[in-house]
Design an enzyme around this catalytic site. Structure first.
Site, PDB file in Angstrom:
ATOM      1  N   ILE A  57       0.853  -1.194   0.000  1.00  0.00           N
ATOM      2  CA  ILE A  57       0.000   0.000   0.000  1.00  0.00           C
ATOM      3  C   ILE A  57       0.886   1.239   0.000  1.00  0.00           C
ATOM      4  O   ILE A  57       1.562   1.520   0.992  1.00  0.00           O
ATOM      5  CB  ILE A  57      -0.944   0.011   1.215  1.00  0.00           C
ATOM      6  CG1 ILE A  57      -1.835  -1.240   1.206  1.00  0.00           C
ATOM      7  CG2 ILE A  57      -1.803   1.271   1.216  1.00  0.00           C
ATOM      8  CD1 ILE A  57      -2.695  -1.391   2.436  1.00  0.00           C
ATOM      9  N   LYS A  87       3.167  27.993   9.481  1.00  0.00           N
ATOM     10  CA  LYS A  87       1.812  28.340   9.036  1.00  0.00           C
ATOM     11  C   LYS A  87       1.172  29.286  10.045  1.00  0.00           C
ATOM     12  O   LYS A  87       0.888  28.908  11.181  1.00  0.00           O
ATOM     13  CB  LYS A  87       0.970  27.057   8.894  1.00  0.00           C
ATOM     14  CG  LYS A  87      -0.500  27.287   8.570  1.00  0.00           C
ATOM     15  CD  LYS A  87      -1.248  25.966   8.532  1.00  0.00           C
ATOM     16  CE  LYS A  87      -2.743  26.162   8.358  1.00  0.00           C
ATOM     17  NZ  LYS A  87      -3.482  24.874   8.385  1.00  0.00           N
ATOM     18  N   THR A 112      -7.604  19.577   9.934  1.00  0.00           N
ATOM     19  CA  THR A 112      -7.875  18.988  11.252  1.00  0.00           C
ATOM     20  C   THR A 112      -7.533  17.500  11.337  1.00  0.00           C
ATOM     21  O   THR A 112      -7.712  16.902  12.397  1.00  0.00           O
ATOM     22  CB  THR A 112      -9.372  19.148  11.599  1.00  0.00           C
ATOM     23  OG1 THR A 112     -10.155  18.535  10.569  1.00  0.00           O
ATOM     24  CG2 THR A 112      -9.753  20.604  11.725  1.00  0.00           C
ATOM     25  N   TYR A 126     -13.926  25.138  18.504  1.00  0.00           N
ATOM     26  CA  TYR A 126     -13.492  26.405  17.907  1.00  0.00           C
ATOM     27  C   TYR A 126     -13.964  27.524  18.816  1.00  0.00           C
ATOM     28  O   TYR A 126     -15.151  27.604  19.122  1.00  0.00           O
ATOM     29  CB  TYR A 126     -14.076  26.584  16.497  1.00  0.00           C
ATOM     30  CG  TYR A 126     -13.413  25.715  15.469  1.00  0.00           C
ATOM     31  CD1 TYR A 126     -12.227  26.098  14.853  1.00  0.00           C
ATOM     32  CD2 TYR A 126     -13.963  24.489  15.123  1.00  0.00           C
ATOM     33  CE1 TYR A 126     -11.600  25.282  13.922  1.00  0.00           C
ATOM     34  CE2 TYR A 126     -13.346  23.662  14.200  1.00  0.00           C
ATOM     35  CZ  TYR A 126     -12.166  24.063  13.605  1.00  0.00           C
ATOM     36  OH  TYR A 126     -11.547  23.240  12.698  1.00  0.00           O
TER      37      TYR A 126
END
Length: 497
Positions: free
Chosen positions: A42, A78, A343, A441
């Site tokens: 895989i 980031k 996420t 959040y």
């Protein structure tokens, strides 16, 4: 005589090796040892991937510095995500979504005051970019790293996901994780349904007391063997495909993810040190893979490029139980929410940390299994609602895809209540607190999302004087930003010495 109990991890990739590192580190001291079985047949997909700030705590817990892992994974910093062409508004069709930090306390308060005033019809500036340090850093290709000293700034990373998996593999093996390269042919169960062992293609039979399913979307142990129900998010999130294409490294090197809305989904651009990772996430109900690839190539000015694209399928949703009997599902096998807010690894990390806590609190039994599953399901559903909101409040009119997303009534009661409270000019913070969802959040993220899209009353009163001194905020952010290294400087500093 002390008997070691075996944790059998089935699958490879980043999620499996994250699990191996965390479980070995935390549970080896109480008599558990990890064996990871990875199929050589895989291949891993080495796309550019982004993270949330939680990944920093993962490496900190393992005692790994940024200089140790980032260069090996072509990683960059980031500051947040820039959303382009989602709102459909000519005058405000791009906004930056920051990772809120303690340093934003003063300016974020002004942002929230302006949002509340604009909900009530006053014409004040509510562009999130204006109020957050991360937006200023990203705009000027600055890193979240100070030239000297430290500041509690939240930030994430961009990295090559295949290389990160390889790096974590080396770490885990150094910790004592046993690595077997073979394919699982059959799974054996005890009479009570618990997993007992797996038989491999090379003839080995590997037994264990605890099993971790990291077998990807096929969920070999959790779904196929134990029959755990999969709950699809297809009614809420239409996207089920992606096509990826690498391009040359950007110069200067950006410190943000770019998410650009296209005809039937959106394209990501993730800056790595050796290339830019690009992809188009779309719905196969609205266009086929060939059409999507052409649109991505047009978007990247690569129509005549010989570079081959990769096509991926996504199974969006979650398991009804992430921990069933003596099996924990982690990563794609437990569920997947499309990559809009990066996420995936956050959910992997949170699942493993929560499992270790629940498993340990129950004296290494299944005592707290139900509560654990309830918490993980709530987090999946909470993140899903936040992602769905991006589509629900879009203002585009150029395709059926965007119109259908906006008109979609298959949204949760939670999101319905949040949007209703916002649209009526009510107190969004109290609604978030009432629903107890700030852990997924925080309120400021919801305000950034809704204000960034320009979701305010269409009729505005005459311009009102700003409730805060915007010039002072501009100057403050400019002065603060001068303390930070450029993105290039920060990455170069990682390799010094």
């Amino acid at each position: 005589m002390h008997t070691t109990k075996t944790i059998v991890i089935v699958g490879g990739g980043t999620a499996a090796w994250m699990a191996a590192n965390m479980l070995q580190q935390q549970l080896a001291k109480v008599g558990f040892s990890c064996t990871l079985i990875e199929s050589p047949d895989i291949p891993t997909v080495g796309v550019g991937e982004g993270s949330t700030p939680q990944l920093k705590s993962f490496f900190s817990a393992l005692g790994i510095s940024e200089s140790q892992w980032m260069p090996q994974c072509h990683a960059t910093y980031k500051n947040g995500i820039s959303f382009k062409h989602w709102s459909g508004l000519d005058n405000k069709d791009q906004y930056f979504h920051p990772f809120p930090s303690a340093v934003d306390k003063h300016t974020a308060r002004g942002f929230l005051q302006h949002c509340i005033a604009k909900q009530q019809g006053h014409n004040v500036d509510t562009q999130p970019d204006r109020f957050f340090l991360a937006a200023h850093l990203a705009k000027h290709q600055l890193s979240p790293k100070l030239k000297t000293g430290a500041m509690g700034l939240n930030y994430g990373y961009h990295f090559d996901s295949a290389l990160l998996g390889q790096y974590l593999q080396k770490l885990a093996i150094q910790q004592g994780v046993k690595h077997i390269k073979s394919t699982v042919l059959t799974v054996q169960q005890h009479i009570n349904g618990d997993l007992k062992s797996v038989q491999l293609a090379d003839g080995q039979v590997v037994s264990g007391e605890l099993f971790v399913d990291c077998s990807g979307f096929k969920a070999l142990l959790a779904e196929q063997t134990l029959g755990v129900e999969f709950i699809t998010y297809k009614q809420q999130l239409f996207n089920d495909r992606a096509v990826t294409l690498p391009t040359a490294t950007a110069n200067p090197l950006s410190s943000q993810t770019l998410a650009t809305a296209l005809s039937h989904g959106w394209a990501w651009q993730i800056p790595l040190t050796n290339r830019s990772g690009n992809g188009y996430v779309f719905s196969s109900d609205y266009c086929n893979t060939e059409q999507a690839e052409v649109e991505l190539r047009q978007h990247l000015n690569m129509l005549d490029s010989p570079v081959e694209a990769k096509h991926l399928k996504m199974k969006v949703g979650r398991l009804a139980q992430h921990w069933s009997k003596n099996c924990l599902a982690v990563g794609l096998s437990q569920g997947f929410i499309e990559p809009l807010e990066a996420t995936a690894l956050h959910l992997v990390q949170h699942t493993i940390e929560s499992f270790i806590g629940a498993f340990s609190a129950g004296n290494y039994s299944q005592q707290h299994q139900a509560q654990f599953n309830q918490r993980i399901n709530a987090r999946f559903d909470g993140i899903r609602d936040y992602i769905v909101c991006h589509y629900k409040v879009n203002g585009r009119k150029d395709s059926a895809y965007w119109c259908d997303n906006r008109d979609n009534m298959n949204i949760s009661d939670s999101l319905t209540a949040l949007l209703s409270r916002w649209d009526k000019g009510g107190d969004l913070l109290s609604e978030i607190n009432q629903q107890q969802i700030a852990g997924y959040y925080p309120a400021v993220s919801w305000y950034c999302l809704l204000a960034g899209y320009g979701r305010f009353p269409a009729t505005q009163h005459k311009a009102q004087q700003s409730l805060v001194n915007l010039t002072e905020i501009d100057q403050s952010l400019e002065q603060l930003s001068q303390q930070f290294m450029s993105h290039e400087q920060a990455l170069a500093a990682l390799t010094v010495g």
